[in-house]
Design a protein around this motif. Structure first.
Motif, mmCIF file in Angstrom:
data_model
loop_
_atom_site.group_PDB
_atom_site.id
_atom_site.type_symbol
_atom_site.label_atom_id
_atom_site.label_comp_id
_atom_site.label_asym_id
_atom_site.label_seq_id
_atom_site.Cartn_x
_atom_site.Cartn_y
_atom_site.Cartn_z
ATOM 1 N N GLN A 83 -4.261 -4.926 1.054
ATOM 2 C CA GLN A 83 -4.067 -6.283 0.540
ATOM 3 C C GLN A 83 -5.281 -7.176 0.766
ATOM 4 O O GLN A 83 -5.314 -8.306 0.252
ATOM 5 C CB GLN A 83 -2.859 -6.927 1.233
ATOM 6 N N ARG A 133 6.259 -3.700 -11.836
ATOM 7 C CA ARG A 133 6.199 -2.572 -10.899
ATOM 8 C C ARG A 133 5.331 -2.892 -9.697
ATOM 9 O O ARG A 133 5.717 -2.658 -8.547
ATOM 10 C CB ARG A 133 5.635 -1.340 -11.620
ATOM 11 N N ASN A 134 4.153 -3.443 -9.954
ATOM 12 C CA ASN A 134 3.229 -3.738 -8.850
ATOM 13 C C ASN A 134 3.725 -4.865 -7.959
ATOM 14 O O ASN A 134 3.380 -4.927 -6.777
ATOM 15 C CB ASN A 134 1.847 -4.067 -9.412
ATOM 16 N N CYS A 151 -2.118 3.390 -4.011
ATOM 17 C CA CYS A 151 -1.879 4.402 -5.044
ATOM 18 C C CYS A 151 -3.034 4.378 -6.035
ATOM 19 O O CYS A 151 -3.019 3.623 -7.025
ATOM 20 C CB CYS A 151 -0.546 4.151 -5.735
ATOM 21 N N TRP A 184 8.446 4.803 -10.389
ATOM 22 C CA TRP A 184 8.857 3.652 -11.189
ATOM 23 C C TRP A 184 9.710 4.090 -12.381
ATOM 24 O O TRP A 184 10.741 3.486 -12.686
ATOM 25 C CB TRP A 184 7.620 2.893 -11.642
ATOM 26 N N LEU A 214 3.271 6.891 -8.077
ATOM 27 C CA LEU A 214 3.924 5.594 -8.213
ATOM 28 C C LEU A 214 4.505 5.432 -9.609
ATOM 29 O O LEU A 214 5.612 4.892 -9.772
ATOM 30 C CB LEU A 214 2.936 4.469 -7.916
ATOM 31 N N ASP A 233 -4.436 1.155 -14.362
ATOM 32 C CA ASP A 233 -4.153 -0.271 -14.547
ATOM 33 C C ASP A 233 -5.357 -1.027 -15.089
ATOM 34 O O ASP A 233 -5.217 -1.927 -15.920
ATOM 35 C CB ASP A 233 -3.729 -0.894 -13.211
ATOM 36 N N ALA A 290 4.508 -3.991 -4.250
ATOM 37 C CA ALA A 290 3.258 -4.616 -3.800
ATOM 38 C C ALA A 290 2.764 -4.118 -2.452
ATOM 39 O O ALA A 290 1.551 -3.930 -2.263
ATOM 40 C CB ALA A 290 3.417 -6.134 -3.772
ATOM 41 N N ALA A 309 1.482 -0.400 -3.422
ATOM 42 C CA ALA A 309 0.791 -0.143 -4.682
ATOM 43 C C ALA A 309 -0.734 -0.060 -4.547
ATOM 44 O O ALA A 309 -1.364 0.798 -5.188
ATOM 45 C CB ALA A 309 1.172 -1.207 -5.713
ATOM 46 N N PRO A 310 -1.393 -0.911 -3.718
ATOM 47 C CA PRO A 310 -2.858 -0.809 -3.612
ATOM 48 C C PRO A 310 -3.344 0.531 -3.062
ATOM 49 O O PRO A 310 -4.520 0.879 -3.254
ATOM 50 C CB PRO A 310 -3.222 -1.945 -2.654
ATOM 51 N N ARG A 321 3.950 -2.971 -15.856
ATOM 52 C CA ARG A 321 3.178 -2.640 -14.653
ATOM 53 C C ARG A 321 3.092 -3.825 -13.693
ATOM 54 O O ARG A 321 3.054 -3.648 -12.474
ATOM 55 C CB ARG A 321 1.782 -2.161 -15.037
ATOM 56 N N ALA A 349 -1.946 7.821 -7.993
ATOM 57 C CA ALA A 349 -1.435 6.742 -8.835
ATOM 58 C C ALA A 349 -0.265 7.233 -9.686
ATOM 59 O O ALA A 349 0.693 6.486 -9.937
ATOM 60 C CB ALA A 349 -2.557 6.206 -9.718
#
Length: 472
Positions: free
Chosen positions: A223, A57-58, A68, A89, A85, A21, A62, A65-66, A54, A82
């Motif tokens: 997060q 997707r994120n 991955c 998706w 994911l 990303d 959410a 995702a962090p 993306r 990563a």
């Protein structure tokens, strides 16, 4: 220049889709100005589409995702590949296009409501997002779908039970999603309704999956910035546990991870490269500040005993930090003396010393002194809690007095003409100006520069604040 052919576009598309990303975001920013029928414009459109895909997707994934990142094999907490994911998706877009479109519409409606600023809460797309997550969760159990099967295999290859852990994360994703907007309150306030809300979210997670407790906190930590603020939420949920109780629980890894990070920072402070320049000094000083923040977190949110376990380890780490910083500060005295050299004159027991002004300042000596003083300047705000406040105040005051005395002597020699070259005297004064600013303030730097310019007026001085350029 013509645009890329379809074949080359597909090659670029494959490369962009496989990039992290961060790389895609960097490409998007770099290609903002590319327009028209050019090669870069074609790539820009491709990157823009990938970045938007993306972002959706994120947003949908959410809660997880962090976690991955990379190959998913990190020892510092639970992570997933990563690529897993990305595969999920791709699979859910192919198997549930209607749900994806519903999520897109929900996202657009929420964005429009927020932009309208109508004084009411924007529409929450969470329900549409959760529907996509639920579809992905069900598909993980379906070995007939290639993308989901490949994702599960990647997770299992990264860590034992990785696929099951990822599935559990998707199971509790709706709970974590509801918690995300409340994390600021959970980490800045304690007790009362805040603690009750965190405990309820935790109970809801373990009700879905009895083993989901640690994963719930891992997802919350993902997060947070920094992640170790999750200790505050753990403390709220467990009503500030004592060390023994927490160490025997499945959540013991969280404080241990912080203590391990402190050890790593202490090693880095001890290995600071004095030839690394000011940024190295500042970065190492920030590590010392980080250590004080992390020790404060552990001490505040867990009941510790200094006699054993984490409490003893943390106490030793604080002593180590104070010792390392004091050592660096004492080292700074020698480095400043080398950067502002003195020479002795006279014979017998009574000898006088004065500034050595027959050669240009040594770039290496000046650089090392600046590195050390940038470190000293950076740690000043954490000196009190770090346990080295007295040493910091004493040594920096001693350094300031030494530099100011040096300046006065150089200026005196310059006024009396007792220097071989006024420009060499000026160069040494500019070095002293840079150094004094780090132990006093910027006004002290400006004052020394003005006095140097006034006394050594045979050459235009650099602009105030401009670093002295020294020939190697």
């Amino acid at each position: 220049m013509v645009a890329l052919s379809d074949r080359k576009i597909e090659i670029v598309r494959t490369l962009v889709q496989s990039a992290p990303d961060k790389i895609v975001g960097g490409l998007r920013a770099a290609l903002q100005e590319a327009t028209g029928d050019t090669v870069l414009a074609s790539v820009r459109q491709l990157v823009e589409a990938e970045a938007q895909d993306r972002a959706l997707r994120n947003a949908i994934f959410a809660p997880i995702a962090p976690l991955c990142v990379g190959d998913g094999k990190s020892a510092a907490g639970v992570t997933f590949p990563a690529q897993a994911l990305a595969l999920i998706w791709r699979g859910v877009k192919a198997s549930a296009p209607a749900q994806i479109q519903a999520a897109v519409r929900a996202q657009a409606a929420a964005a429009a409501a927020e932009a309208a600023e109508q004084g009411h809460r924007p529409a929450d797309p969470g329900a549409a997002y959760n529907a996509v997550v639920a579809t992905a969760r069900a598909a993980l159990d379906d070995s007939e779908q290639r993308e989901f099967r490949a994702a599960a295999e990647l997770c299992d290859a990264a860590r034992p039970g990785g696929a099951a852990a990822f599935a559990a994360g998707l199971d509790i994703a709706p709970i974590v999603r509801r918690a995300i907007p409340r994390l600021h309150d959970w980490t800045t306030h304690s007790g009362g309704e805040v603690g009750a809300a965190a405990r309820l979210a935790y109970k809801d997670s373990v009700a879905i999956s009895p083993d989901a407790g640690p994963l719930f906190f891992e997802m919350l930590a993902g997060q947070l910035d920094p992640p170790w603020l999750v200790l505050r939420i753990i403390s709220a949920v467990m009503d500030k546990p004592n060390e023994r109780y927490l160490a025997d629980s499945e959540l013991s890894g969280f404080p241990e991870r912080v203590l391990d990070a402190i050890d790593g920072s202490l090693k880095a402070i001890g290995r600071m490269d004095l030839d690394g320049g000011p940024e190295t000094g500042r970065a190492t000083g920030r590590l010392a500040e980080l250590v004080t923040q992390q020790t404060f977190e552990v001490e505040t949110w867990i009941e510790l005993s200094r006699d054993h376990g984490w409490g003893k380890r943390l106490h030793e780490q604080k002593l180590s930090l104070a010792s390392l910083v004091e050592g660096r500060l004492k080292e700074a005295e020698k480095l400043v003396a080398a950067a502002l050299p003195m020479e002795s004159s006279g014979f017998g027991r009574r000898r006088s010393s004065g500034p050595k002004l027959d050669a240009a300042p040594s770039p290496r000596d000046v650089g090392r002194a600046l590195t050390a003083l940038h470190f000293a300047h950076e740690v000043r705000l954490c000196a009190n809690y770090g346990g080295f406040s007295a040493a910091h105040a004493k040594i920096t005051e001693k350094l300031a007095a030494a530099i100011e005395g040096y300046v006065e002597e150089v200026l005196d020699h310059a006024r009396t003409g007792d220097v071989p070259d006024l420009m060499l005297a000026r160069d040494h004064l500019y070095v002293a100006a840079d150094l004094i600013g780090l132990v006093r303030d910027e006004k002290a730097t400006e004052l020394v520069r003005r006095r140097a310019a006034s006394t050594c007026a045979s050459q235009e001085p650099p602009h105030p604040g401009e670093a002295v350029v020294l020939d190697a």
